[in-house]
Design a protein around this motif. Structure first.
Motif, mmCIF file in Angstrom:
data_model
loop_
_atom_site.group_PDB
_atom_site.id
_atom_site.type_symbol
_atom_site.label_atom_id
_atom_site.label_comp_id
_atom_site.label_asym_id
_atom_site.label_seq_id
_atom_site.Cartn_x
_atom_site.Cartn_y
_atom_site.Cartn_z
ATOM 1 N N ASP A 196 3.672 19.617 -3.248
ATOM 2 C CA ASP A 196 2.380 20.173 -2.821
ATOM 3 C C ASP A 196 1.904 21.187 -3.851
ATOM 4 O OD1 ASP A 196 2.288 18.702 -0.485
ATOM 5 O OD2 ASP A 196 3.327 20.212 0.689
ATOM 6 N N GLY A 197 1.308 20.711 -4.936
ATOM 7 C CA GLY A 197 0.806 21.616 -5.965
ATOM 8 C C GLY A 197 1.883 22.484 -6.582
ATOM 9 N N GLY A 198 3.069 21.941 -6.782
ATOM 10 C CA GLY A 198 4.168 22.692 -7.371
ATOM 11 C C GLY A 198 5.113 23.281 -6.343
ATOM 12 N N LYS A 199 4.709 23.309 -5.077
ATOM 13 C CA LYS A 199 5.580 23.784 -4.005
ATOM 14 C C LYS A 199 6.229 22.584 -3.339
ATOM 15 C CE LYS A 199 5.652 26.606 0.189
ATOM 16 N NZ LYS A 199 4.855 27.413 1.147
ATOM 17 N N MET A 200 7.570 22.608 -3.235
ATOM 18 C CA MET A 200 8.300 21.458 -2.728
ATOM 19 C C MET A 200 8.492 21.556 -1.212
ATOM 20 S SD MET A 200 8.421 20.103 -5.605
ATOM 21 C CE MET A 200 9.433 18.636 -5.482
ATOM 22 N N ARG A 201 8.132 20.470 -0.518
ATOM 23 C CA ARG A 201 8.238 20.395 0.940
ATOM 24 C C ARG A 201 9.261 19.326 1.313
ATOM 25 N NH1 ARG A 201 4.472 17.268 4.183
ATOM 26 N NH2 ARG A 201 3.123 17.291 2.341
ATOM 27 N N PRO A 202 10.278 19.641 2.168
ATOM 28 C CA PRO A 202 11.314 18.659 2.504
ATOM 29 C C PRO A 202 10.715 17.365 3.056
ATOM 30 C CG PRO A 202 11.927 20.825 3.340
ATOM 31 C CD PRO A 202 10.504 20.933 2.868
ATOM 32 N N ALA A 224 -0.110 16.283 -0.903
ATOM 33 C CA ALA A 224 0.944 16.114 -1.905
ATOM 34 C C ALA A 224 0.473 15.189 -3.027
ATOM 35 C CB ALA A 224 2.196 15.548 -1.251
ATOM 36 N N SER A 225 0.957 15.478 -4.231
ATOM 37 C CA SER A 225 0.577 14.678 -5.398
ATOM 38 C C SER A 225 1.715 13.800 -5.897
ATOM 39 C CB SER A 225 0.139 15.606 -6.541
ATOM 40 O OG SER A 225 1.202 16.484 -6.905
ATOM 41 N N GLY A 226 2.914 13.964 -5.338
ATOM 42 C CA GLY A 226 4.044 13.167 -5.786
ATOM 43 C C GLY A 226 5.292 13.444 -4.974
ATOM 44 N N ALA A 253 -4.753 5.707 -7.097
ATOM 45 C CA ALA A 253 -5.551 5.232 -5.959
ATOM 46 C C ALA A 253 -5.132 5.888 -4.663
ATOM 47 C CB ALA A 253 -5.409 3.706 -5.829
ATOM 48 N N ALA A 254 -3.941 6.506 -4.639
ATOM 49 C CA ALA A 254 -3.435 7.080 -3.387
ATOM 50 C C ALA A 254 -3.547 8.590 -3.343
ATOM 51 C CB ALA A 254 -1.973 6.681 -3.194
ATOM 52 N N ARG A 255 -4.063 9.182 -4.395
ATOM 53 C CA ARG A 255 -4.177 10.655 -4.384
ATOM 54 C C ARG A 255 -5.393 11.085 -3.599
ATOM 55 N NH1 ARG A 255 -3.255 11.285 -10.869
ATOM 56 N NH2 ARG A 255 -1.298 10.111 -10.941
ATOM 57 N N ALA A 256 -5.259 12.300 -3.028
ATOM 58 C CA ALA A 256 -6.370 12.811 -2.224
ATOM 59 C C ALA A 256 -7.543 13.154 -3.102
ATOM 60 C CB ALA A 256 -5.905 14.043 -1.461
#
Length: 256
Positions: A196-202, A224-226, A253-256
């Motif tokens: 999430d923009g450099g912040k990692m979410r489990p 999230a971008s990846g 195609a799947a990015r917000a």
């Protein structure tokens, strides 16, 4: 069905081609057979990769046609064999003719069998619960892979693993498919993270014993971008404790 027969069902189970009775019997088998369990994981991952390699969006009317035809198919009733005089009442009637010491021994046996029955019932419940969970995970994975807006990207990780990420914005879900994952050190596991923009979410844990696997990430994609992959203590962490093995960016195609 013999154990030898059960060993031959890994392929059919991996592609959900077994009838309910054989599927339940096979799931009890793989709970104790690590070789078959590993083969099922590998075949499932292979089947998933093949599906991705030759995927096609079903026509809009297919779902309605299938549901309409299913409603018109008559289900066969279960086969029930009636056995007269073989129940507990019949057994007790015969038991009354036994000497007391023999009757006591028989009753002790019944108590012991009762304990076995309870254990078998619990084992069956556990197997059924595992089967339901596996079916639910397979259903979620199928939804993501077959979504009309599903988009994927593949890259090679530093470990030699081939990683594919499939994303469906309409479902808000993503799947991570890995081939050739090395086994982590004892007491360690692989954990997935939303970036999430450099912040990692489990986003869930992978099976450390499976070299090939496909999992749906826990939680929604949101912004999230990846997806990132790290090595964490068994049970996972709330924040990454190691440098990521990889960071796979979502397809454009799947990015917000």
């Amino acid at each position: 069905m013999t154990t030898a027969d059960l060993h031959t069902l890994t392929g059919a189970y991996a592609v959900h081609a077994l009838p309910d009775g054989e599927r339940e019997e096979f799931e009890r088998h793989i709970a104790d057979c690590s070789a078959c369990a590993q083969e099922v994981r590998e075949l499932s991952a292979t089947a998933t990769r093949l599906a991705l390699a030759a995927s096609a969006v079903p026509p809009p009317h297919m779902r309605e046609q299938v549901l309409r035809r299913v409603a018109a198919v008559r289900q066969e009733p279960p086969v029930v064999t009636r056995q007269e005089g073989r129940g507990l009442a019949g057994w007790m009637a015969g038991a009354r003719r036994l000497p007391r010491y023999a009757l006591a021994a028989c009753m002790a046996g019944v108590v012991g069998l009762g304990g076995v029955a309870v254990w078998q019932h619990q084992a069956a419940d556990d197997a059924r619960q595992r089967a339901n969970q596996a079916e639910q995970r397979a259903g979620e994975l199928s939804q993501v892979l077959s979504a009309p807006d599903a988009a994927s990207t593949t890259r090679k990780l530093s470990t030699g693993t081939t990683a594919t990420v499939v994303v469906s914005r309409s479902l808000g879900k993503a799947a991570f498919l890995a081939a050739g994952m090395p086994t982590p050190a004892a007491g360690k596991t692989y954990e997935l993270w939303f970036d999430d923009g450099g912040k990692m979410r489990p986003a869930g844990l992978m099976d450390p014993s499976a070299t090939d696997q496909a999992v749906v990430l826990d939680g929604r994609i949101d912004n999230a971008s990846g997806v990132g992959v790290t090595v964490e203590p068994a049970g996972g962490s709330q924040q990454p404790t190691s440098a990521p093995l990889a960071l796979v960016t979502f397809p454009a195609a799947a990015r917000a």
